[in-house]
Design a protein around this motif. Structure first.
Motif, PDB file in Angstrom:
ATOM      1  N   ARG A   1       0.640  -1.284  -0.099  1.00 15.11           N
ATOM      2  CA  ARG A   1       0.041   0.093  -0.029  1.00 15.11           C
ATOM      3  C   ARG A   1       0.868   1.211   0.181  1.00 15.11           C
ATOM      4  N   ASP A   2       1.813   1.408   0.833  1.00 15.13           N
ATOM      5  CA  ASP A   2       2.483   2.366   0.752  1.00 15.13           C
ATOM      6  C   ASP A   2       3.496   2.685  -0.518  1.00 15.13           C
ATOM      7  N   VAL A   3       3.971   1.777  -0.952  1.00 20.66           N
ATOM      8  CA  VAL A   3       4.732   1.830  -2.169  1.00 20.66           C
ATOM      9  C   VAL A   3       3.859   2.382  -3.248  1.00 20.66           C
ATOM     10  N   LEU A   4       2.628   1.746  -3.436  1.00 15.36           N
ATOM     11  CA  LEU A   4       1.671   2.215  -4.387  1.00 15.36           C
ATOM     12  C   LEU A   4       1.413   3.520  -4.250  1.00 15.36           C
ATOM     13  N   ASN A   5       1.081   3.998  -2.930  1.00 16.54           N
ATOM     14  CA  ASN A   5       0.796   5.417  -2.611  1.00 16.54           C
ATOM     15  C   ASN A   5       1.787   6.381  -3.126  1.00 16.54           C
ATOM     16  N   ALA A   6       3.188   5.967  -2.835  1.00 20.88           N
ATOM     17  CA  ALA A   6       4.226   7.020  -2.933  1.00 20.88           C
ATOM     18  C   ALA A   6       4.381   6.845  -4.739  1.00 20.88           C
ATOM     19  N   VAL A   7       4.149   5.948  -5.284  1.00 25.71           N
ATOM     20  CA  VAL A   7       4.171   5.864  -6.794  1.00 25.71           C
ATOM     21  C   VAL A   7       3.179   6.734  -7.359  1.00 25.71           C
ATOM     22  N   MET A   8       1.900   6.992  -7.091  1.00 24.25           N
ATOM     23  CA  MET A   8       0.980   7.763  -7.432  1.00 24.25           C
ATOM     24  C   MET A   8       1.213   9.035  -7.123  1.00 24.25           C
ATOM     25  N   GLN A   9       1.549   9.315  -5.756  1.00 21.98           N
ATOM     26  CA  GLN A   9       1.810  10.777  -5.446  1.00 21.98           C
ATOM     27  C   GLN A   9       3.053  11.339  -6.217  1.00 21.98           C
ATOM     28  N   GLN A  10       4.220  10.591  -6.137  1.00 17.69           N
ATOM     29  CA  GLN A  10       5.228  10.998  -6.809  1.00 17.69           C
ATOM     30  C   GLN A  10       5.179  11.136  -8.242  1.00 17.69           C
ATOM     31  N   TYR A  11       4.257  10.333  -8.736  1.00 15.06           N
ATOM     32  CA  TYR A  11       4.181  10.617 -10.207  1.00 15.06           C
ATOM     33  C   TYR A  11       3.055  12.019 -10.674  1.00 15.06           C
ATOM     34  N   GLN A  12       2.336  12.099  -9.870  1.00 18.72           N
ATOM     35  CA  GLN A  12       1.637  13.464 -10.145  1.00 18.72           C
ATOM     36  C   GLN A  12       2.654  14.576 -10.051  1.00 18.72           C
ATOM     37  N   ALA A  13       3.696  14.792  -9.154  1.00 14.53           N
ATOM     38  CA  ALA A  13       4.584  15.883  -9.013  1.00 14.53           C
ATOM     39  C   ALA A  13       5.648  15.262 -10.398  1.00 14.53           C
ATOM     40  N   TYR A  14       5.865  14.244 -10.719  1.00  7.82           N
ATOM     41  CA  TYR A  14       6.827  14.054 -11.920  1.00  7.82           C
ATOM     42  C   TYR A  14       6.254  14.187 -13.200  1.00  7.82           C
TER      43      TYR A  14
ATOM     44  N   SER B   1      -2.493  19.120 -12.022  1.00  6.99           N
ATOM     45  CA  SER B   1      -2.234  18.334 -13.449  1.00  6.99           C
ATOM     46  C   SER B   1      -3.359  17.827 -13.746  1.00  6.99           C
ATOM     47  N   GLU B   2      -3.414  17.086 -14.989  1.00  2.55           N
ATOM     48  CA  GLU B   2      -4.488  16.360 -15.524  1.00  2.55           C
ATOM     49  C   GLU B   2      -4.546  14.890 -15.002  1.00  2.55           C
ATOM     50  N   ILE B   3      -3.683  14.583 -14.239  1.00  2.36           N
ATOM     51  CA  ILE B   3      -3.452  13.235 -13.684  1.00  2.36           C
ATOM     52  C   ILE B   3      -4.201  13.318 -12.340  1.00  2.36           C
ATOM     53  N   SER B   4      -5.275  12.512 -12.250  1.00  3.13           N
ATOM     54  CA  SER B   4      -5.823  12.411 -10.902  1.00  3.13           C
ATOM     55  C   SER B   4      -6.134  10.972 -10.558  1.00  3.13           C
ATOM     56  N   ILE B   5      -5.942  10.732  -9.174  1.00  2.00           N
ATOM     57  CA  ILE B   5      -6.207   9.492  -8.379  1.00  2.00           C
ATOM     58  C   ILE B   5      -7.568   9.203  -8.094  1.00  2.00           C
ATOM     59  N   ILE B   6      -8.079   8.243  -8.991  1.00  2.00           N
ATOM     60  CA  ILE B   6      -9.280   8.025  -8.847  1.00  2.00           C
ATOM     61  C   ILE B   6      -9.760   6.719  -7.822  1.00  2.00           C
ATOM     62  N   GLN B   7      -8.621   5.919  -7.586  1.00  2.00           N
ATOM     63  CA  GLN B   7      -8.671   4.873  -6.704  1.00  2.00           C
ATOM     64  C   GLN B   7      -7.393   5.001  -5.903  1.00  2.00           C
ATOM     65  N   PRO B   8      -7.168   5.226  -4.803  1.00  2.00           N
ATOM     66  CA  PRO B   8      -6.258   5.202  -3.896  1.00  2.00           C
ATOM     67  C   PRO B   8      -5.611   3.769  -3.778  1.00  2.00           C
ATOM     68  N   ALA B   9      -4.403   3.676  -3.070  1.00  2.00           N
ATOM     69  CA  ALA B   9      -4.167   2.289  -2.965  1.00  2.00           C
ATOM     70  C   ALA B   9      -4.871   1.405  -1.880  1.00  2.00           C
ATOM     71  N   THR B  10      -5.364   0.396  -2.384  1.00  4.82           N
ATOM     72  CA  THR B  10      -5.875  -0.772  -1.313  1.00  4.82           C
ATOM     73  C   THR B  10      -4.948  -1.168  -0.317  1.00  4.82           C
ATOM     74  N   LEU B  11      -5.478  -1.562   0.885  1.00 10.77           N
ATOM     75  CA  LEU B  11      -5.024  -2.364   1.517  1.00 10.77           C
ATOM     76  C   LEU B  11      -5.609  -3.802   1.818  1.00 10.77           C
ATOM     77  N   SER B  12      -4.937  -4.853   1.162  1.00  8.09           N
ATOM     78  CA  SER B  12      -5.424  -6.099   1.076  1.00  8.09           C
ATOM     79  C   SER B  12      -4.963  -7.023   2.091  1.00  8.09           C
ATOM     80  N   LEU B  13      -5.439  -7.364   3.042  1.00 10.78           N
ATOM     81  CA  LEU B  13      -4.689  -8.424   4.185  1.00 10.78           C
ATOM     82  C   LEU B  13      -4.950  -9.763   3.691  1.00 10.78           C
ATOM     83  N   LYS B  14      -5.644 -10.021   2.625  1.00 10.39           N
ATOM     84  CA  LYS B  14      -5.857 -11.482   2.281  1.00 10.39           C
ATOM     85  C   LYS B  14      -4.566 -11.597   1.292  1.00 10.39           C
ATOM     86  N   LYS B  15      -3.943 -12.920   1.373  1.00  9.53           N
ATOM     87  CA  LYS B  15      -2.733 -13.114   0.350  1.00  9.53           C
ATOM     88  C   LYS B  15      -3.372 -13.195  -1.038  1.00  9.53           C
ATOM     89  N   ALA B  16      -2.450 -12.801  -2.045  1.00 11.28           N
ATOM     90  CA  ALA B  16      -2.808 -13.263  -3.421  1.00 11.28           C
ATOM     91  C   ALA B  16      -2.218 -14.505  -3.917  1.00 11.28           C
TER      92      ALA B  16
END
Length: 568
Positions: A202-215, A459-474
């Motif tokens: 979750r933290d990595v995906l949030n960081a990816v989306m937030q950092q990409y908006q600035a990038y 910018s024109e990039i918007s987060i429509i789905q924040p990073a999900t927290l899934s406690l069930k293993k994939a």
């Protein structure tokens, strides 16, 4: 069971004389029945090892997110610097924009941003026992091997080199964790991160989306555009102010505000003078005609008339009516000289004159006394003549003044036409300088707005789905892996049994060939193993095959046609 195994083995040995005989199901069954203890042991060993490995496999957790690529200033709006060229090509599609966003999400620059925010140690930290064991083993092996310290070739210190290597390893780990994909003909980008910790995903995906908006904002911004357009607008303002000042000074010297307005004013004045001249000439002609008429009337009237006759009691009413009649006649003649006979005023005065004439005629009578006096009509006409003469002189003076004014206005118009070229040049320079300043100011304001949006990370990039927290293993799916492990262990165990059976049959073939060639005479006299209950010369019948006492094999179906070593 042992008898069935021996029977199948004997059949296989007998068939092994034919090297090209196909391997049948009975052969496989025979091999499995012969080596069933090894099959069970190997299958149990492989299955137990697989279960241990499956239990030690680290669990993986997914985190999903989604970005929307809108139609914004990064895709449609032009950068302020594009106004420096006359044309701008806009042939890119929205699909290329989405592809660009997807490629930028996989870029190394974004990976380094995310690693700096999350931390390289946390990115590579193991979360399962197997991962810890593997990492510990790799560190032990790396520590036991001789190695040279990393070198930065004078550009980087050892600490910087180590940090860079750690950054590269963390970036590779992030690239393996991150999954970026998008469906065709959509403007959304789906992101997924899979790691051994749900919170890390979750933290990595949030960081990816937030950092990409600035990038994304930094990638589309134009560095230095605000300073450039500020300087350009200041220069354009100075040139425009200087051009306006020179134009104002020239207009002041010429005494005009606007050349077109001055020309229109002069043309209007000239037209007004022409209209005044025309009106003055018309009035002069009218007054001259009136003077001629007065001269004619004065010449007809006598200078003196009998004003009074005394013979008895005079009739005052007759004299007053006659005086009124004379006044009406004078007024009538004056109107007829100016107006036509059918004019309403003339007709009304004529009727009044006729009525006065009738009244005056009724009052005619002898007067007891007659008095002579100056003719008042003549005096009135002479007074009118003097007044008309004065008006005529004034109109003639006015005409002269108007002609002089018209000449002066024409001279001013000619001078203004000569100065129009210089004023037009200065006006064009001032207009161009003003247009340049307005364009530069507009670009400056646009650059400032864009810079302000960039500072706010809009910018024109918007987060429509924040990073999900899934406690069930994939992954992994241990139930499926257990089934696959059981199938694999059983298959390997059966396979080794079949291979062993094939190798054992090869040895039997060599021994049987040796017996058939007479290389061992003792075998012909003694019964073979497994057939000790038969006599030496008594043949053994087993199905379609015949075994004699010497160990030779006879086929009852095609004994004459079978050749050893050739296909049937």
């Amino acid at each position: 069971m042992s008898g069935l195994i021996d029977r199948c083995v004997v059949v296989r040995r007998n068939q092994a004389y034919d090297q090209f005989a196909p391997l049948g199901l009975r052969d496989l069954i025979a091999a499995c029945l012969r080596y069933w203890p090894s099959i069970l042991a190997l299958a149990f060993l492989i299955f137990a090892t697989s279960i241990v490995v499956i239990l030690l496999l680290p669990a993986k957790f997914d985190s999903q997110g989604q970005l929307l690529v809108r139609l914004g200033r990064g895709s449609v709006a032009l950068d302020p610097t594009t106004s420096l060229t006359p044309t701008v090509s806009l042939q890119e599609s929205r699909a290329s924009q989405v592809n660009s966003v997807r490629e930028m999400l996989r870029s190394r620059a974004l990976a380094e941003r995310v690693v700096r925010e999350i931390g390289a140690q946390r990115m590579m930290e193991p979360h399962s026992r197997l991962s810890r064991w593997i990492q510990s083993a790799m560190q032990s092996v790396a520590a036991s091997l001789p190695k040279s310290p990393p070198s930065g070739d004078g550009e980087m210190t050892e600490e910087q080199v180590a940090a860079q290597l750690e950054m590269e390893q963390a970036c590779k780990t992030l690239e393996s964790m991150l999954d970026v994909y998008s469906a065709p003909d959509v403007y959304t980008v789906n992101l997924g991160v899979r790691s051994e910790s749900p919170f890390l995903s979750r933290d990595v995906l949030n960081a990816v989306m937030q950092q990409y908006q600035a990038y994304h904002v930094e990638a589309h911004q134009s560095d230095g555009s605000v300073e450039f357009f500020d300087q350009e607008s200041e220069q354009a303002f100075a040139l425009a102010a200087d051009a306006k000042k020179r134009l104002a000074e020239t207009k002041t010297e010429m005494g005009v505000v606007e050349i077109e307005a001055a020309k229109s004013s002069l043309v209007g004045l000239i037209s007004q003078v022409d209209r005044d001249l025309l009106s003055t000439e018309s009035e002069i002609a009218s007054l001259r005609s009136e003077l001629d008429q007065l001269d004619q009337e004065i010449a007809v009237l006598p200078a003196e008339i009998e004003s009074e006759t005394i013979s008895g009691i005079p009739k005052a009413t007759g004299d007053s009516m006659r005086q009124t009649l004379y006044g009406l006649e004078v007024e009538y003649k004056e109107l007829t000289s100016k107006l036509k006979s059918n004019h309403p005023k003339v007709r009304a005065l004529k009727e009044q004159l006729d009525s006065a004439t009738e009244i005056a005629a009724s009052e005619v009578g002898e007067r007891p006394q007659t008095r002579v006096a100056l003719n008042p009509i003549r005096q009135q006409l002479e007074l009118t003549k003097r007044t008309t003469t004065s008006r005529l002189s004034g109109l003639q003076s006015k005409k002269k003044t108007l002609l002089e004014s018209k000449q002066q206005l024409k001279l001013q118009l000619a001078t203004l036409n000569k100065d129009e070229a210089a004023l037009a040049k200065l006006s064009w320079e001032a207009s161009l300088a003003e247009a340049d300043y307005m364009r530069a100011a507009e670009n400056r304001d646009r650059a400032r707005r864009v810079a302000e949006l960039d500072r706010e990370k809009v910018s024109e990039i918007s987060i429509i789905q924040p990073a999900t927290l899934s406690l069930k293993k994939a992954t992994p799916s241990r139930g499926v892996l257990v089934v696959l492990a059981a199938m694999m262990s059983m298959g390997l165990a059966v396979g080794q049994a079949v291979l062993r059976g094939l190798f054992d049959v090869s040895g039997d073939i060599d021994s049987n060939n040796a017996v058939g060639r007479g290389e061992s005479s003792s075998g012909r006299d003694a019964p073979t193993e497994g057939h000790q209950g038969h006599s030496v010369h008594e043949p053994v019948h087993d199905g379609a095959e015949v075994h004699d006492s010497t160990g030779d094999i006879e086929d009852t179906e095609s004994k004459d046609d079978q050749v050893v070593g050739l296909p049937r």
